[in-house]
Design an enzyme around this catalytic site. Structure first.
Site, PDB file in Angstrom:
ATOM      1  N   ASP A  91      22.055  78.422  32.788  1.00 39.58           N
ATOM      2  CA  ASP A  91      21.947  77.237  32.762  1.00 39.58           C
ATOM      3  C   ASP A  91      21.404  76.447  34.210  1.00 39.58           C
ATOM      4  O   ASP A  91      22.274  76.523  35.078  1.00 39.58           O
ATOM      5  CB  ASP A  91      23.278  76.601  32.563  1.00 39.58           C
ATOM      6  N   HIS A 141      20.621  73.223  34.292  1.00 36.70           N
ATOM      7  CA  HIS A 141      21.618  72.000  34.555  1.00 36.70           C
ATOM      8  C   HIS A 141      20.476  70.967  34.766  1.00 36.70           C
ATOM      9  O   HIS A 141      21.160  69.971  35.513  1.00 36.70           O
ATOM     10  CB  HIS A 141      22.679  72.267  35.445  1.00 36.70           C
ATOM     11  N   GLU A 194      18.331  77.111  30.158  1.00 36.48           N
ATOM     12  CA  GLU A 194      18.820  75.899  29.556  1.00 36.48           C
ATOM     13  C   GLU A 194      18.682  74.741  30.626  1.00 36.48           C
ATOM     14  O   GLU A 194      18.863  74.922  31.810  1.00 36.48           O
ATOM     15  CB  GLU A 194      20.678  75.860  29.228  1.00 36.48           C
ATOM     16  N   GLU A 220      21.403  69.031  25.435  1.00 35.96           N
ATOM     17  CA  GLU A 220      22.726  68.370  25.571  1.00 35.96           C
ATOM     18  C   GLU A 220      22.674  66.879  25.885  1.00 35.96           C
ATOM     19  O   GLU A 220      23.818  66.060  25.682  1.00 35.96           O
ATOM     20  CB  GLU A 220      23.435  69.218  26.574  1.00 35.96           C
ATOM     21  N   ASP A 248      24.827  67.937  21.013  1.00 40.06           N
ATOM     22  CA  ASP A 248      26.245  68.119  21.070  1.00 40.06           C
ATOM     23  C   ASP A 248      26.632  67.221  19.938  1.00 40.06           C
ATOM     24  O   ASP A 248      26.679  66.258  19.768  1.00 40.06           O
ATOM     25  CB  ASP A 248      26.665  67.625  22.326  1.00 40.06           C
ATOM     26  N   HIS A 300      25.835  72.593  22.111  1.00 39.21           N
ATOM     27  CA  HIS A 300      26.483  72.342  23.466  1.00 39.21           C
ATOM     28  C   HIS A 300      27.860  71.866  23.096  1.00 39.21           C
ATOM     29  O   HIS A 300      28.283  70.926  22.157  1.00 39.21           O
ATOM     30  CB  HIS A 300      25.645  71.038  23.920  1.00 39.21           C
TER      31      HIS A 300
END
Length: 382
Positions: free
Chosen positions: A184, A186, A210, A236, A258, A285
């Site tokens: 990730d 982020h 990700e 996400e 999500d 997510h």
């Protein structure tokens, strides 16, 4: 059947639950929350509840249309999250009314179990490799790690780049070739840093990377995807089919809506179908609570292009509360060989302990995300 009451409960560590009651005694549960903005979403849920007073809960699509489009201004993370939790609760009622799990109402299961991954953390290669080995010993066939420190420079030094690669190499060695590793980013990487690092990770065969860049840099995704053979995942912080379309056109490999943010079961199901037309896979997510995860499982079971499911029940901290203490029976979340078996109970397949939720709601929480800063004092991405 008519909707008669809607209640919300702030539940530690950072969750928000919604309870939808009907005149026939059936109750549905959902999890409408935006991490760090639970009170804001709660207010939106109660505003939307005015549209549901006396409505038929089984007309899920009609209710979804009114909730999402019943005002001139619509969309965005807060409203989409509010709708998401209500939508989950309506599907829960529909399954209970018919005595079947939600995935049976989504044209039936296409698999009998759902593959999960666990989170690992650590700064130094040896420490994070140790966690990866522990996850493998616990039965996980895949793990996910953060690919960057919070204070990653806009274009960082060779030493930092080398450390990031060594961390990934250490985890890959601990897992061996028979397990998967997701990474990730982020959204902490600038496009330049993402393009620098992604090719260096190719020898370690990540399952996906990700959020290599922030969602506002979606127009740069084609170049990010083209610079590497590593599968790119994102989503996400996207909340509708319309927002996922350009991402899919950029040829990302995995979408990560999500179910507590992107319009609930109804919209994520449609996002998955849209992704299938691009050959992309679904990996929802879910760093949230048991209602969100139960909703994810129902979609996962009915989605042909499902890849893997995130869960945070092993890493959340509930402020002294038993983590799954809001459920009467936690067996539905007992993993075997890194998988969860298909839940057979009606609705979302879980039995909520209403008394425990009400007690937790009396305490509530004030979870906030703390901003970070670079060494020079400027703002750093979370």
């Amino acid at each position: 059947m008519r909707i008669t009451r809607l209640e919300t409960f702030l539940v530690a560590p950072r969750w928000l639950f919604v309870r939808v009651e009907t005149d026939e005694g059936l109750v549905g549960w959902g999890e409408p929350v935006l991490e760090g903005r639970a009170e804001t979403v709660r207010a939106a849920v109660h505003e939307l509840a005015e549209l549901l007073d006396g409505a038929d809960p089984l007309r899920i699509e009609d209710n979804w249309q009114r909730l999402t489009k019943g005002a001139f201004y619509r969309g965005g993370p807060v409203l989409a999250s509010a709708v998401a939790g209500i939508d989950q609760a309506l599907w829960d009622i529909a399954g209970k009314a018919r005595g079947v799990p939600v995935h049976e109402l989504l044209a039936g299961p296409v698999r009998e179990r759902v593959r999960m991954y666990g989170w690992i953390a650590g700064t130094e290669p040896a420490a994070i490799a140790e966690q990866a080995g522990a996850a493998a010993d616990a039965g996980f066939t895949a793990v996910k790690m953060l690919g960057a420190p919070s204070q990653l420079g806009l274009i960082d030094t060779p030493d930092t780049t080398d450390l990031l690669v060594r961390r990934v190499a250490a985890v890959r060695e601990a897992l061996g070739p028979g397990r998967d590793l997701a990474i990730d980013f982020h959204g902490r990487f600038t496009p330049a840093m993402a393009r620098r690092l992604l090719p260096l990770l190719e020898p370690y065969h990540p399952l996906f990377v990700e959020e290599p860049v922030l969602p506002e840099y979606g127009h740069l995704l084609p170049g990010i995807v083209a610079c590497t053979s590593v599968p790119i995942a994102t989503g996400e912080r996207l909340f509708s089919r319309g927002e996922f379309l350009p991402v899919l056109q950029a040829d990302v490999a995995v979408v990560q809506p999500d179910l507590s943010h992107a319009g609930g079961i109804s919209e994520v199901r449609r996002i998955a179908v849209l992704a299938e037309t691009f050959g992309a896979l679904l990996a929802p997510h879910c760093p949230l609570g048991p209602l969100a995860l139960a909703s994810c499982l129902q979609v996962d079971l009915a989605t042909p292009n499902f890849l893997i499911q995130e869960q945070a029940l092993g890493i959340e901290r509930a402020g002294g509360r038993e983590l799954l203490g809001d459920l009467m029976d936690t067996a539905v979340f007992e993993m075997v060989d890194g998988h969860l078996a298909r839940p057979l109970g009606p609705g979302l397949g879980i039995d909520v302990d209403e008394n425990a939720v009400r007690r937790a709601g009396e305490v509530g929480h004030r979870y906030r995300i703390t901003p970070w800063r670079y060494a020079d004092g400027s703002f750093a991405e979370l």
